[in-house]
Structures are given as structure tokens and as C-alpha cells.
Design an enzyme around this catalytic site. Structure first.
Site, PDB file in Angstrom:
ATOM      1  N   SER A   1      69.284  18.832  59.942  1.00 39.74           N
ATOM      2  CA  SER A   1      70.342  19.551  60.876  1.00 39.74           C
ATOM      3  C   SER A   1      69.904  19.546  62.324  1.00 39.74           C
ATOM      4  O   SER A   1      70.690  19.927  63.286  1.00 39.74           O
ATOM      5  CB  SER A   1      70.002  21.311  60.680  1.00 39.74           C
ATOM      6  OG  SER A   1      70.815  21.552  59.301  1.00 39.74           O
TER       7      SER A   1
ATOM      8  N   SER B   1      73.369  21.454  60.897  1.00 39.82           N
ATOM      9  CA  SER B   1      74.059  22.842  61.022  1.00 39.82           C
ATOM     10  C   SER B   1      73.917  22.939  62.542  1.00 39.82           C
ATOM     11  O   SER B   1      74.479  24.041  63.262  1.00 39.82           O
ATOM     12  CB  SER B   1      73.241  23.711  60.447  1.00 39.82           C
ATOM     13  OG  SER B   1      71.869  23.908  60.325  1.00 39.82           O
TER      14      SER B   1
ATOM     15  N   LYS C   1      69.241  27.605  69.492  1.00 38.87           N
ATOM     16  CA  LYS C   1      70.203  27.541  68.113  1.00 38.87           C
ATOM     17  C   LYS C   1      70.178  28.979  67.676  1.00 38.87           C
ATOM     18  O   LYS C   1      69.226  30.114  67.959  1.00 38.87           O
ATOM     19  CB  LYS C   1      69.686  27.037  67.000  1.00 38.87           C
ATOM     20  CG  LYS C   1      70.542  26.923  66.018  1.00 38.87           C
ATOM     21  CD  LYS C   1      70.032  25.794  64.803  1.00 38.87           C
ATOM     22  CE  LYS C   1      70.957  25.811  63.642  1.00 38.87           C
ATOM     23  NZ  LYS C   1      70.482  24.824  62.545  1.00 38.87           N
TER      24      LYS C   1
END
Length: 428
Positions: free
Chosen positions: A159, A135, A59
Site C-alpha cells: 500500500s 491503499s 494517511k
């Protein structure tokens, strides 16, 4: 005969092109070098770890040496490149992973929807018209579509688990600080956890072993008769879509048929007490502290919806925050006492189907209403510092939800073992 790691990597790169909008940056040169090194080790009969030669993405909150950490935002785009790898990234390299790139995400990790106005929004791998969840949006899509075999996400209010549910894969929030968070741009430091996403529980266990630098080996021959799980309903099913409620009850029935003992567990009272510990949500208070200087100098470059949520935390007094954290610690202890005798509890990861991207982009009211519902169930695990994992739970019409298994802090190994056992029951 299996393909070489380099061949596998090149096939993935050819398929994804420039990577957008799933990736914010492909690490072409280093990935190819890592793939070639993995092939040389294979030829020599060497293996650094269980993920040696595995294609992994990270990420874009995590520092990768020589690459700018954008955190999904134009606010940081063009900032100085990271001087060194985050510890979690360094552990991936030592384990022989092939790091293909950095994945797209909600700006500053502050939404469960997964929209991104800077890098674009990747559609769910299940239905491109629907949100990927956030996210860790690009992370989940990269695994579901096969451009990554494993991926590293973060989880502050769901997330890792939310996008896993919406993309039909597995995502885990480990106990807080199981994976070191240095070199990771924070959202709310007391709630943030770095965690794995994979096609299945076994993949999550392999990746977590590397990220945490300690083994999480799945047990063989685990007896279902020795397991007791709570079943959460009540507030966890409030406003639930009929497809989610139906799939959840069917999954519970299949878990029972495995021979696992299940019993209702009422968590609503503690949940309401936790939500009342502070005048505003804790995540907004900590995010406001993290972003204070950037908001003062670059407020106009923020996604307006992200800025609006951060702003909620600005007026909070230090005394209110300190008292809230004391109350939170007490509630964590009370939940652990209530769950004593249970090996964990089940709940839907998210209570609704993934909305369409168009609907979320078009209407602020619809966006914030969906975001509240999508974050509600998994955020319980962050506030109470649980370890928690989302297993794929089909909803029909080719849509995906998640069956969430959670346990008290520190029981990550047991959680993974039970998750492996009930994985087929979640999927139907």
C-alpha cells in the site's frame, strides 16, 4: 531567496482548495501554527531535524489529536476524535514537520486499487482518468502533485509501493515494526508496516529517520562493484503488460551498466508454499478479527467489495491460523537462507499499467482481477517480512510503474543506500 514555510504552505493550500478527494481533512489551524513556528526557528538559526519546516501529510489511518480517524470509511465517520497523536505523528511534530492534512485511502486499507466510495477517488497524478493505486492513494497523489513534500502511508500488501509506482514517486515498506504502529487503525497486524513516500529515496530516508526515531543516513561513495542483486522473473512477470516487462528488462540492463552484479533468483517455489500455508489469505483472517464487531453492527455501511474480502477470512479456524503462522516463520527463514550472499533482489512493483477508474468502478470481476495482479508482487514482501522500496520506472505514454528492490528483514539502511545508487537506472 527561499520562501518562508508559511508562504509555501499558503501557496499549497490555495492550489488544492478544500483538498478533496486527495485529503479527507486539512489541518489548517495547526499547520499554519507549525509553519510559523518553523519560520521563527529559521530566523533564530535553529533546526529540529532534517524535515523541520517540511510540509508532510499523513494517511487517514493514523490518529491525529482532536481529529476523527475515518480510515477512509463512512463506518467510522463521526466517531470520537482521537485523544492523542499516534507515536509516528508525535515524532513528526517533534521534528518540526508541518502536517498539512490527512490523506484519502481505500476503505480500511483493503485494496491495491485506490477507489473510495465515501470520500471520492483521487485520480493518479500521472493520468487523472487512471486509478491512483491503494491503499495509500491520497498520500501518493499529494506528493506527486506537490501539495505535500513528504507523506506517511501504511503497507500491508504493497500500500505504500503500489501508489508510489502508479504516481511516479518512491514508496517504502520498512521491516515490520520499524515504525511503531500504535494509534494506527490495523488491517492485518502481523503484516502492517508504516512507511514513507517521497519524490525520491533521499526523502524517504529523511522521513523514515523521524518515524523510526533513529537515523537512516544515505552513504556516500558506495561501490557498485561490491553489490550483488538477484533478478526475479517467473511468477513476478506472469500476466505482465508488455510495457512493464520491457521497462523492467531495460532497468536491469542499466543497473548492470552501473557495475552491479546481477543474477537470476527463483522465488516461485517458496512463494507458492507461502500462499498455501492457510486455507484463506492471512490478511483476510486478521482483517476479519479486526472488523468482527463493526461488521456485526454496521455491515450495511461498508464498501461491499471491502466487506466481501474481509468475509473470506471469517470461517478460518484458530488452529489453521496458528499453524499458518508457524509455517510462515519457517518460510521466512528459508527465504533468508536462499538470499544469503545477495544484497537484495529486483522485481516489478506491479506487473500491469494502472487501469482506468471507470473500468474499476463498473465491473466487479475486472476490479478483483486487477486487484489480485496489482497486489501480487509487493505482497511477497509483507508475507516474508522483507524491507522493500519502489522506485519510479517510466513505462512510456506518460505512464509510470515501479522497480522494486527488496531485502531481508532488518536491512533497511542497506536497502536505502542501494536504492539511492540505482535510482537513476530505474528512471532511465
Amino acid at each position: 531567496m527561499s520562501r518562508s514555510v508559511r508562504d509555501k504552505l499558503e501557496a499549497n493550500l490555495a492550489r488544492i482548495g478544500d483538498g478533496a478527494p486527495v485529503f479527507t481533512k486539512l489541518l489548517l489551524d495547526t499547520a499554519r501554527a507549525e509553519a510559523d513556528a518553523a519560520d521563527r526557528r529559521r530566523e533564530a538559526g535553529l533546526q529540529l531535524s532534517a524535515i523541520d519546516g517540511t510540509i508532510v501529510s499523513v494517511k487517514d489511518l493514523l490518529d491525529v489529536k482532536g481529529v476523527t480517524t475515518w480510515a477512509g470509511s463512512s463506518v467510522l465517520k463521526g466517531a470520537t476524535a482521537a485523544a492523542q497523536d499516534a507515536p509516528s505523528v508525535a515524532r513528526l511534530r517533534r521534528a518540526g514537520a508541518v502536517i498539512i492534512g490527512k490523506t484519502n485511502m481505500t476503505e480500511f486499507a483493503f485494496s491495491g486499487i485506490g477507489l473510495n466510495t465515501t470520500f471520492g477517488t483521487p485520480g493518479s497524478a500521472v493520468d487523472k482518468a487512471r486509478i491512483p493505486g491503494g491503499s495509500s492513494s491520497g498520500a501518493a497523489v499529494s506528493v506527486a502533485e506537490g501539495s505535500s513534500e513528504l507523506t506517511v502511508g501504511t503497507d500491508t500488501g504493497g500500500s505504500c509501493r503500489i501508489p508510489a509506482a502508479f504516481n511516479g514517486i518512491t514508496g517504502m515498506k520498512p521491516t515490520h515494526k520499524t515504525v511503531p504502529d500504535e494509534g494506527c487503525f490495523p488491517l492485518a497486524p502481523s503484516l502492517d508496516s508504516i512507511g514513507p513516500l517521497a519524490k525520491d529515496v533521499a526523502g524517504c530516508a529523511r522521513l523514515l529517520s523521524v518515524l523510526a526515531d533513529r537515523p537512516f543516513d544515505l552513504a556516500e561513495g558506495l561501490s557498485p562493484a561490491r553489490i550483488r542483486l538477484g533478478v526475479a522473473r517467473g511468477g513476478f512477470l506472469a500476466e505482465a503488460a508488455p510495457s512493464v516487462a520491457k521497462a523492467y528488462e531495460a532497468a536491469i540492463e542499466r543497473v548492470t551498466r552501473l557495475g552491479i552484479a546481477v543474477e537470476p533468483v527463483d522465488l516461485d517455489g517458496l512463494w507458492q508454499e507461502m500462499l498455501a500455508i492457510c486455507p484463506v489469505p492471512l490478511v483476510t483472517v486478521e482483517a476479519a478479527a479486526v472488523h468482527r464487531d463493526l461488521l456485526e453492527s454496521k455491515a450495511e455501511t461498508y464498501d461491499r467489495r471491502v466487506a466481501a474480502r474481509i468475509a473470506i477470512g471469517v470461517p478460518c479456524k484458530a488452529t489453521d491460523y496458528i499453524i499458518a503462522m508457524e509455517r510462515r516463520r519457517a518460510l521466512i527463514g528459508r527465504l533468508a537462507a536462499q538470499l544469503d550472499g545477495l544484497d537484495g533482489f529486483l522485481a516489478p512493483t506491479v506487473p500491469i499499467e494502472a487501469p482506468t477508474i471507470a473500468a474499476m468502478e463498473a465491473d466487479d470481476e475486472a476490479f478483483f482481477a486487477a486487484n489480485r495482479l496489482i497486489l501480487r508482487n509487493p505482497a511477497f514482501g509483507n508475507l516474508f517480512d522483507l524491507c522493500s522500496i519502489s522506485l519510479p520506472m517510466p513505462l512510456g505514454d506518460k505512464l509510470s510503474g515501479g522497480l522494486m528492490l527488496s531485502a531481508v528483514a532488518g536491512r533497511d539502511q542497506q536497502l536505502l543506500n542501494i536504492a539511492k545508487l540505482i535510482e537513476p537506472a530505474a528512471a532511465g
